[in-house]
Design a protein around this motif. Structure first.
Motif, PDB file in Angstrom:
ATOM      1  N   PRO A  79       0.812  -1.396  -0.317  1.00 11.89           N
ATOM      2  CA  PRO A  79       0.235  -0.124  -0.059  1.00 11.89           C
ATOM      3  C   PRO A  79       1.187   0.620  -0.465  1.00 11.89           C
ATOM      4  O   PRO A  79       1.614   1.614   0.518  1.00 11.89           O
ATOM      5  N   GLY A  80       0.665   2.316  -1.063  1.00  9.25           N
ATOM      6  CA  GLY A  80       1.327   3.436  -0.862  1.00  9.25           C
ATOM      7  C   GLY A  80       2.573   3.399  -1.426  1.00  9.25           C
ATOM      8  O   GLY A  80       2.973   4.419  -2.251  1.00  9.25           O
ATOM      9  N   ASP A  81       3.289   1.929  -2.696  1.00 11.23           N
ATOM     10  CA  ASP A  81       4.272   2.081  -2.690  1.00 11.23           C
ATOM     11  C   ASP A  81       4.387   1.369  -4.163  1.00 11.23           C
ATOM     12  O   ASP A  81       5.762   0.532  -4.497  1.00 11.23           O
ATOM     13  N   GLU A  82       3.226   1.429  -4.922  1.00 13.24           N
ATOM     14  CA  GLU A  82       3.161   0.814  -6.041  1.00 13.24           C
ATOM     15  C   GLU A  82       3.922   1.465  -7.054  1.00 13.24           C
ATOM     16  O   GLU A  82       4.123   0.610  -8.297  1.00 13.24           O
ATOM     17  N   ALA A  83       4.877   2.349  -7.065  1.00 12.95           N
ATOM     18  CA  ALA A  83       5.371   2.548  -8.379  1.00 12.95           C
ATOM     19  C   ALA A  83       6.567   2.003  -7.949  1.00 12.95           C
ATOM     20  O   ALA A  83       7.375   1.476  -8.859  1.00 12.95           O
ATOM     21  N   ARG A  84       6.972   1.509  -6.747  1.00 11.49           N
ATOM     22  CA  ARG A  84       8.361   0.688  -6.598  1.00 11.49           C
ATOM     23  C   ARG A  84       8.191  -0.424  -6.850  1.00 11.49           C
ATOM     24  O   ARG A  84       9.383  -1.388  -7.749  1.00 11.49           O
ATOM     25  N   LEU A  85       6.826  -1.157  -6.406  1.00  9.85           N
ATOM     26  CA  LEU A  85       6.760  -2.556  -6.896  1.00  9.85           C
ATOM     27  C   LEU A  85       6.545  -2.631  -8.565  1.00  9.85           C
ATOM     28  O   LEU A  85       7.291  -3.452  -9.191  1.00  9.85           O
ATOM     29  N   ALA A  86       6.273  -1.191  -9.160  1.00  2.80           N
ATOM     30  CA  ALA A  86       6.037  -1.246 -10.709  1.00  2.80           C
ATOM     31  C   ALA A  86       7.789  -1.378 -10.906  1.00  2.80           C
ATOM     32  O   ALA A  86       7.204  -2.713 -12.378  1.00  2.80           O
ATOM     33  N   ALA A  87       8.506  -1.008 -10.776  1.00  4.04           N
ATOM     34  CA  ALA A  87       9.401  -0.526 -11.240  1.00  4.04           C
ATOM     35  C   ALA A  87      10.372  -1.537 -11.107  1.00  4.04           C
ATOM     36  O   ALA A  87      10.821  -2.544 -11.867  1.00  4.04           O
ATOM     37  N   ALA A  88      10.206  -2.481  -9.764  1.00  2.66           N
ATOM     38  CA  ALA A  88      10.939  -3.707  -9.481  1.00  2.66           C
ATOM     39  C   ALA A  88      10.148  -4.864 -10.859  1.00  2.66           C
ATOM     40  O   ALA A  88      11.276  -5.713 -11.041  1.00  2.66           O
ATOM     41  N   LEU A  89       9.044  -4.705 -10.986  1.00  5.86           N
ATOM     42  CA  LEU A  89       8.772  -5.928 -11.642  1.00  5.86           C
ATOM     43  C   LEU A  89       8.303  -5.955 -12.983  1.00  5.86           C
ATOM     44  O   LEU A  89       8.360  -6.466 -13.354  1.00  5.86           O
ATOM     45  N   VAL A  90       8.895  -4.874 -13.558  1.00  9.75           N
ATOM     46  CA  VAL A  90       9.371  -4.399 -15.033  1.00  9.75           C
ATOM     47  C   VAL A  90      10.885  -4.771 -15.156  1.00  9.75           C
ATOM     48  O   VAL A  90      10.905  -5.550 -16.157  1.00  9.75           O
ATOM     49  N   ARG A  91      11.748  -4.119 -13.926  1.00  9.18           N
ATOM     50  CA  ARG A  91      12.512  -4.755 -14.408  1.00  9.18           C
ATOM     51  C   ARG A  91      12.263  -6.149 -14.177  1.00  9.18           C
ATOM     52  O   ARG A  91      13.536  -7.034 -14.464  1.00  9.18           O
ATOM     53  N   ARG A  92      11.920  -7.150 -13.129  1.00  4.72           N
ATOM     54  CA  ARG A  92      11.861  -8.550 -13.424  1.00  4.72           C
ATOM     55  C   ARG A  92      11.384  -9.118 -15.448  1.00  4.72           C
ATOM     56  O   ARG A  92      11.959 -10.063 -15.310  1.00  4.72           O
ATOM     57  N   SER A  93      10.386  -8.540 -15.218  1.00  2.00           N
ATOM     58  CA  SER A  93      10.242  -8.640 -16.387  1.00  2.00           C
ATOM     59  C   SER A  93      11.332  -8.745 -17.602  1.00  2.00           C
ATOM     60  O   SER A  93      11.127  -9.655 -18.257  1.00  2.00           O
ATOM     61  N   LEU A  94      12.567  -7.761 -17.406  1.00  2.00           N
ATOM     62  CA  LEU A  94      13.705  -8.122 -18.539  1.00  2.00           C
ATOM     63  C   LEU A  94      14.599  -8.538 -18.465  1.00  2.00           C
ATOM     64  O   LEU A  94      15.100  -8.973 -19.234  1.00  2.00           O
ATOM     65  N   GLN A  95      14.487  -9.914 -17.166  1.00  2.00           N
ATOM     66  CA  GLN A  95      15.668 -10.701 -16.950  1.00  2.00           C
ATOM     67  C   GLN A  95      15.004 -12.101 -17.366  1.00  2.00           C
ATOM     68  O   GLN A  95      13.837 -12.200 -18.154  1.00  2.00           O
ATOM     69  N   ARG A  96      16.015 -12.851 -18.372  1.00  2.00           N
ATOM     70  CA  ARG A  96      15.630 -14.045 -18.663  1.00  2.00           C
ATOM     71  C   ARG A  96      15.730 -14.935 -17.838  1.00  2.00           C
ATOM     72  O   ARG A  96      16.359 -14.474 -16.838  1.00  2.00           O
TER      73      ARG A  96
END
Length: 199
Positions: free
Chosen positions: A182-199
């Motif tokens: 809660p309230g930290d969605e931007a950081r989670l979104a950033a983390a998930l985008v980096r995770r999506s780019l990992q092989r």
């Protein structure tokens, strides 16, 4: 949830934070986020785009007026110093045009763009794509980051972030994801985008 804590610890730095932008609901940091979004909207590595944003800031062009006062050649040189070279000339042009557009459309204050979106994230995406060089992907980058200061955008998890959630074994429903941080969605979104780019 331990998996979310690990994701945030490893990848939870937003692009704005990397670029040295302390996001706030104020004209200057929002403009710097727009510049960063413009830089990220080319086929160039995120690291180089972030370095270019830092270099433009070091050059003193942290507001639309300052960007308008810079010359095209000064912008090209600054981008070159950050190794933002394949698109340096066109991007220098687009940054100048964007600084004029924000003056004409929003009187140098992107909070007026937020007002024009009237609480509708899809409307905001459309408005962002009116800036030179920024397409739908760039608009999503801006919204992912801006949700840190514009609560009405939350939760904002675009397709790339949701791909990362799937890879990480997390829910792919934005509301369920938001409940994890809660309230930290931007950081989670950033983390998930980096995770999506990992092989």
């Amino acid at each position: 949830m331990r998996r979310v804590d690990e994701l945030l610890a490893e990848h939870g730095t937003t692009f704005a934070e990397e670029a040295g932008i302390k996001l706030a609901d104020k004209p200057q940091p929002l403009y710097r986020l727009l510049v960063l979004t413009t830089l990220l909207s080319t086929r160039i590595s995120a690291d180089i785009a972030v370095a270019a944003a830092r270099e433009l800031s070091r050059s003193g062009w942290r507001s639309p007026a300052a960007m308008r006062d810079s010359t095209w050649q000064q912008r090209v040189d600054a981008l070159g110093r950050a190794h933002y070279v394949r698109y340096d000339e066109s991007t220098a042009q687009h940054l100048g045009e964007g600084a004029e557009f924000i003056r004409d459309q929003y009187r140098d204050d992107l909070r007026r763009m937020a007002d024009a979106a009237d609480g509708d994230p899809q409307r905001l995406e459309k408005l962002i794509t009116e800036f030179p060089r920024i397409g739908p992907t760039g608009a999503q980058i801006f919204c992912r980051e801006a949700q840190a200061v514009w609560p009405w955008l939350r939760p904002y998890f675009d397709r790339k972030a949701l791909d990362g959630a799937k890879k990480a074994g997390l829910p792919t429903d934005p509301k369920r994801l938001a409940k994890l941080v809660p309230g930290d969605e931007a950081r989670l979104a950033a983390a998930l985008v980096r995770r999506s780019l990992q092989r």
